[in-house]
Design a protein around this motif. Structure first.
Motif, mmCIF file in Angstrom:
data_model
loop_
_atom_site.group_PDB
_atom_site.id
_atom_site.type_symbol
_atom_site.label_atom_id
_atom_site.label_comp_id
_atom_site.label_asym_id
_atom_site.label_seq_id
_atom_site.Cartn_x
_atom_site.Cartn_y
_atom_site.Cartn_z
ATOM 1 N N TYR A 5 4.985 41.937 19.089
ATOM 2 C CA TYR A 5 5.107 43.207 18.375
ATOM 3 C C TYR A 5 6.116 44.146 19.051
ATOM 4 O O TYR A 5 6.794 44.911 18.365
ATOM 5 C CB TYR A 5 3.742 43.882 18.246
ATOM 6 C CG TYR A 5 2.879 43.239 17.203
ATOM 7 C CD1 TYR A 5 3.307 43.134 15.889
ATOM 8 C CD2 TYR A 5 1.633 42.725 17.513
ATOM 9 C CE1 TYR A 5 2.524 42.542 14.914
ATOM 10 C CE2 TYR A 5 0.837 42.136 16.553
ATOM 11 C CZ TYR A 5 1.292 42.048 15.250
ATOM 12 O OH TYR A 5 0.516 41.459 14.291
ATOM 13 N N HIS A 6 6.232 44.086 20.369
ATOM 14 C CA HIS A 6 7.247 44.895 21.041
ATOM 15 C C HIS A 6 8.647 44.401 20.706
ATOM 16 O O HIS A 6 9.575 45.199 20.567
ATOM 17 C CB HIS A 6 7.045 44.881 22.561
ATOM 18 C CG HIS A 6 6.007 45.831 23.028
ATOM 19 N ND1 HIS A 6 6.160 47.194 22.983
ATOM 20 C CD2 HIS A 6 4.776 45.617 23.568
ATOM 21 C CE1 HIS A 6 5.097 47.787 23.460
ATOM 22 N NE2 HIS A 6 4.222 46.844 23.828
ATOM 23 N N PHE A 9 9.512 45.593 16.968
ATOM 24 C CA PHE A 9 9.048 46.954 16.713
ATOM 25 C C PHE A 9 9.746 47.579 15.503
ATOM 26 O O PHE A 9 9.098 48.153 14.622
ATOM 27 C CB PHE A 9 9.272 47.806 17.966
ATOM 28 C CG PHE A 9 8.712 49.181 17.887
ATOM 29 C CD1 PHE A 9 7.355 49.384 18.043
ATOM 30 C CD2 PHE A 9 9.535 50.269 17.658
ATOM 31 C CE1 PHE A 9 6.824 50.659 17.978
ATOM 32 C CE2 PHE A 9 9.017 51.535 17.591
ATOM 33 C CZ PHE A 9 7.662 51.736 17.752
ATOM 34 N N ASP A 62 6.021 56.621 14.622
ATOM 35 C CA ASP A 62 6.668 55.587 15.421
ATOM 36 C C ASP A 62 8.139 55.901 15.668
ATOM 37 O O ASP A 62 8.652 55.700 16.768
ATOM 38 C CB ASP A 62 6.550 54.220 14.747
ATOM 39 C CG ASP A 62 5.178 53.598 14.898
ATOM 40 O OD1 ASP A 62 4.407 54.067 15.756
ATOM 41 O OD2 ASP A 62 4.883 52.646 14.154
ATOM 42 N N TYR A 115 -0.921 44.813 13.938
ATOM 43 C CA TYR A 115 0.019 45.717 14.613
ATOM 44 C C TYR A 115 -0.557 47.123 14.690
ATOM 45 O O TYR A 115 -0.492 47.777 15.729
ATOM 46 C CB TYR A 115 1.358 45.725 13.857
ATOM 47 C CG TYR A 115 2.322 46.777 14.332
ATOM 48 C CD1 TYR A 115 3.117 46.560 15.439
ATOM 49 C CD2 TYR A 115 2.443 47.994 13.658
ATOM 50 C CE1 TYR A 115 4.012 47.522 15.876
ATOM 51 C CE2 TYR A 115 3.328 48.959 14.087
ATOM 52 C CZ TYR A 115 4.103 48.721 15.193
ATOM 53 O OH TYR A 115 4.979 49.677 15.620
ATOM 54 N N ARG A 122 6.563 52.348 21.356
ATOM 55 C CA ARG A 122 7.906 51.990 21.825
ATOM 56 C C ARG A 122 8.002 52.219 23.314
ATOM 57 O O ARG A 122 7.491 53.196 23.846
ATOM 58 C CB ARG A 122 8.947 52.852 21.103
ATOM 59 C CG ARG A 122 10.351 52.418 21.416
ATOM 60 C CD ARG A 122 11.395 53.306 20.845
ATOM 61 N NE ARG A 122 11.091 53.738 19.475
ATOM 62 C CZ ARG A 122 11.925 54.409 18.726
ATOM 63 N NH1 ARG A 122 13.100 54.729 19.185
ATOM 64 N NH2 ARG A 122 11.602 54.764 17.526
#
Length: 123
Positions: A5-6, A9, A62, A115, A122
């Motif tokens: 997921y990083h 992103f 986000d 997620y 971030r």
């Protein structure tokens, strides 16, 4: 999974905005039709509207690198997973036109729900 997921992103932020826009477009097209709206359709569209607003807020936070609101992210993740399960149910009941595309959409929504539940930020 968190590493995945990083690495992706930006993809998930874009996904949130695209799903929010698609949901709002769906609501608009339903309300412009000249057919009568059943009470179930009205409730479903209110849920879709709430989901779209939550996705938009989550995507905005986000982008701005704000601390994610845990309750909003949890609710958005839960709705994503429920919608994914509903699509799987439609596939099992053979209501979909293209089962493969519907399965990919359900998988996409499951991953979006995870997620949101992981509340990835971030770096």
């Amino acid at each position: 999974m968190k590493h995945f997921y990083h690495q992706t992103f930006l993809f998930w932020i874009i996904t949130k905005f695209l799903l929010a826009i698609a949901g709002l477009g769906s609501m608009y097209s339903l309300f412009t039709l000249e057919t009568g709206i059943q009470s179930f359709e009205f409730i479903a569209n209110l849920v879709i509207l709430m989901y779209c607003m939550l996705l938009g807020y989550s995507g905005y936070s986000d982008i701005r690198s704000l601390k994610p609101n845990p309750s909003i992210r949890t609710l958005t993740g839960a709705i994503s997973v429920i919608i994914g399960m509903a699509i799987i149910a439609l596939i099992v009941l053979n209501i979909t036109r293209n089962g493969f595309v519907a399965f990919l959409l359900a998988l996409w929504l499951f991953l979006l729900g995870i997620y949101e539940w992981m509340q990835v930020e971030r770096n």
